[in-house]
Design a protein around this motif. Structure first.
Motif, PDB file in Angstrom:
ATOM      1  N   LYS A   1      51.636  34.340   7.365  1.00  0.00           N
ATOM      2  CA  LYS A   1      50.198  34.233   7.144  1.00  0.00           C
ATOM      3  C   LYS A   1      49.652  35.480   6.449  1.00  0.00           C
ATOM      4  O   LYS A   1      48.757  35.389   5.595  1.00  0.00           O
ATOM      5  CB  LYS A   1      49.484  34.018   8.480  1.00  0.00           C
ATOM      6  CG  LYS A   1      49.739  32.646   9.090  1.00  0.00           C
ATOM      7  CD  LYS A   1      48.966  32.451  10.377  1.00  0.00           C
ATOM      8  CE  LYS A   1      49.146  31.032  10.921  1.00  0.00           C
ATOM      9  NZ  LYS A   1      48.386  30.827  12.189  1.00  0.00           N
TER      10      LYS A   1
ATOM     11  N   THR B   1      51.648  18.694   1.329  1.00  0.00           N
ATOM     12  CA  THR B   1      51.555  19.945   0.571  1.00  0.00           C
ATOM     13  C   THR B   1      51.618  19.691  -0.930  1.00  0.00           C
ATOM     14  O   THR B   1      50.917  20.354  -1.712  1.00  0.00           O
ATOM     15  CB  THR B   1      52.681  20.902   0.994  1.00  0.00           C
ATOM     16  OG1 THR B   1      52.629  21.091   2.418  1.00  0.00           O
ATOM     17  CG2 THR B   1      52.533  22.252   0.312  1.00  0.00           C
TER      18      THR B   1
ATOM     19  N   GLU C   1      51.396  26.663   4.046  1.00  0.00           N
ATOM     20  CA  GLU C   1      50.145  27.348   3.679  1.00  0.00           C
ATOM     21  C   GLU C   1      50.420  28.445   2.656  1.00  0.00           C
ATOM     22  O   GLU C   1      49.663  28.630   1.698  1.00  0.00           O
ATOM     23  CB  GLU C   1      49.499  27.934   4.931  1.00  0.00           C
ATOM     24  CG  GLU C   1      48.208  28.696   4.672  1.00  0.00           C
ATOM     25  CD  GLU C   1      47.662  29.371   5.929  1.00  0.00           C
ATOM     26  OE1 GLU C   1      46.837  30.295   5.777  1.00  0.00           O
ATOM     27  OE2 GLU C   1      48.071  28.988   7.040  1.00  0.00           O
TER      28      GLU C   1
END
Length: 626
Positions: free
Chosen positions: A61, A156, A100
């Motif tokens: 992240k 995605t 992500e």
């Protein structure tokens, strides 16, 4: 060995983001300490404990928040670690953090788009280095894992498309290039194709769908031509083509239909395809494609998909030298929508035959057309008549433009002979049905056929003798010609022209929709398919009637149903009912196409003739691409 420790393990999320950005910038200045620790965490792939999973998620992240600082050259080791991660190796927390990050990378720079897309495509299948995944996928928890991974992969891909509108155009090339080759293990190639079909039917289908379908058909053809068809067509190269039958169980007087059906089909599959990895892959991929076409039909988009299939058919299947089963993809698509797809396919073939400039394509097209019209239970007889009329008209006009009394030249007139042979082949299957429908005015059609066959080009001496023999027998029995065809009395059915047309080496030529020998495909094809036994039984009734002077009405009964004559078997049920698979395979594999080798057996003091069809009809000196 545990995961590498960061120098400051008590960093908060925002503090770690700050330090990751600084570490990425410091690498360019030569300070790599913190960067190396970060890379070590990303590369760590061994079984992770909870604390290690949490650290990995936090680092992913943090990197996602610092993508603007990532340089494709200076940070290649970090990028290698990220793009080398497999979703299959991690739980959902790591999966979510990784996808992500991929979305952030793809949106930050065009340099990363292809790498992100390729990483996702690689995850279409489990890592080949971990074959235990395939065993796991047979269990409920394995299927759950598969859904977790692939749902994220496709979601995605959609997210990247939203931030990079041109990404689908780059994706289709990556999917095509990464597609497993024909030597890949069956579970892997099947799963990869599942994902291709999911793309075709998904939100990006309008952009990449046609490429997915074309690539799948190409792979089917590659598998198809790998099958050793010569071994199926013949046991002995020196046998005559009429004797090249697959197991001829009818030679035993004590056989029963059920024994013949079940034994023949199982014996053939066991003999030629049991343990054949190529055949098993082809079978599985075709079933997958059949199911996709059925889904498209149910969702109302079959016609759109079928148009793409037809384009692929023209470029790949029609021109394939040894295609055996892949063409049934188109056959099944037609069966799902005969009125649209079925007519579209037939019209395409007849247009190629009458107007193409390439003679090989024309001969191949008319072979496909003949086989399609003969074998498709779902095709209406009026449509068969329309297609036949186009074929016959072309042959009629061609013959009229040739001088009477000229020499036979099979090579110079090969398209003409291909059309003649195709016409006779279709009528061997459909003559009775055409004559049974009074609204069809077939008189003109048969008058033209009589003129064509009586022309000095002598197609009866050039076309496959087995087809000629069966056609002439049926024509005589049904009185379709205005006068007895005297032109057939003085021409031997087998001649040097017949033997020379196509070459004695062309033992792998056949009518394309001869029965399919792939086990799993059978349940899709069988309900829509005309087997020779279904047609022959109606003709055999006529033979018995001629020999004995009487017939059993129950045995001779014929139903005209949806344009298909369905003979009863004497038990009061039709071939469409009940145990359909047993009856439909009657002689279908060992006497599949047309012609008769004359085999006589004595029953009750009389001789009963069985007109047998050869296992695979190919033109004996017929057009080279038939």
């Amino acid at each position: 060995m545990g995961a590498p420790e960061m120098d400051e393990p008590s960093f908060s999320g925002s503090e770690l983001d700050y330090h990751v950005k600084n570490a990425l910038k410091a690498v360019i200045q030569g300070d790599c300490d913190f960067y190396n620790q970060l890379v070590a965490v990303i590369h760590h792939k061994e079984r992770l404990v909870a604390e290690e999973v949490a650290l990995l998620v936090t680092c992913l992240k943090a990197v996602a928040g610092a993508v603007s600082c990532i340089h494709i050259i200076h940070h290649r080791s970090l990028l290698a670690g990220i793009f080398g991660m497999s979703l299959w190796d991690y739980g959902t927390d790591v999966m979510d953090a990784l996808v992500e990050l991929l979305i952030s990378l793809a949106s930050s720079s065009g340099e990363f788009v292809d790498l992100c897309l390729e990483t996702l495509v690689i995850n279409f299948i489990p890592p080949s280095s971990a074959p235990y995944f395939m065993e796991l996928l047979k269990q409920p928890r394995g299927l759950s894992k598969k859904n977790q991974v692939l749902d994220r992969v496709h979601a995605t891909l959609g997210d990247i498309r939203n931030v990079v509108p041109l990404s689908p155009l780059r994706l289709e090339k990556i999917v095509r290039d990464r597609m497993p080759n024909i030597y890949t293990k069956e579970p892997f190639i099947v799963m990869y194709v599942e994902n291709m079909l999911r793309l075709e039917s998904g939100s990006m289908g309008e952009l990449v769908g046609s490429t997915m379908l074309v690539s799948i058909v190409d792979r089917l053809i590659e598998l198809d031509v790998e099958l050793a068809w010569d071994e199926i067509l013949q046991d002995d190269f020196h046998k005559g083509i009429f004797d090249m039958e697959l197991e001829d169980l009818e030679g035993h007087v004590d056989y029963t239909e059920q024994d013949c059906n079940e034994h023949t089909r199982d014996a053939l599959i066991q003999r030629f395809f049991s343990g054949n990895l190529v055949a098993e892959k082809l079978d599985s991929l075709m079933v997958l494609t059949f199911e996709h076409l059925k889904s498209c039909s149910e969702s109302g988009r079959l016609v759109q998909v079928f148009e793409t299939l037809l384009q692929s058919f023209q470029k790949t299947i029609l021109t394939a030298y040894k295609s055996k089963f892949a063409q049934f993809i188109v056959f099944y698509g037609c069966s799902l929508d005969p009125e649209n797809c079925g007519k579209m396919f037939g019209s395409l073939l007849v247009n190629i035959f009458v107007s193409s400039l390439n003679p090989e394509w024309r001969m191949s097209a008319v072979a496909y057309l003949a086989s399609y019209l003969a074998r498709s239970k779902f095709v209406s007889i009026p449509f068969v008549a329309t297609m036949l009329d186009s074929m016959v008209n072309w042959c009629f006009l061609y013959s009229k433009n040739q001088k009477q009394g000229g020499d036979i030249n099979p090579k110079a007139h090969k398209v003409f002979y291909a059309g003649c042979q195709a016409t006779m082949y279709v009528l061997c299957f459909r003559m009775r049905q055409m004559l049974a429908l009074p609204q069809l005015n077939s008189q003109l059609l048969f008058m033209r056929i009589e003129d064509i066959l009586g022309h000095s080009l002598k197609p009866l001496q050039v076309c496959l003798p087995s087809i000629v023999d069966e056609f002439m027998r049926l024509a005589k029995a049904n009185h379709v010609f205005s006068t007895p065809p005297s032109f057939s009395n003085d021409c031997p059915l087998e001649s040097e022209h017949s033997r020379a047309f196509g070459g004695t080496e062309r033992l792998d030529m056949f009518f394309p929709f001869d029965p399919c020998l792939l086990r799993k495909c059978d349940r899709f094809i069988r309900p829509n398919y005309v087997y020779w036994s279904m047609v022959r039984s109606t003709y055999d009734d006529d033979d018995d009637e001629e020999e004995e002077g009487s017939s059993d009405e129950d045995d001779a009964e014929v139903n005209i149903e949806n344009g298909m004559s369905i003979p009863h078997d004497g038990s009061g049920r039709s071939y469409d009912e009940g145990n359909f698979d047993v009856d439909e395979f009657n002689y279908s594999l060992d006497k599949m196409s047309i012609t008769p080798r004359d085999s006589s057996h004595k029953f009750g003091g009389r001789i009963q003739r069985h007109m047998q069809m050869p296992s695979r009809i190919r033109p004996s000196m017929s057009p080279e691409s038939l």
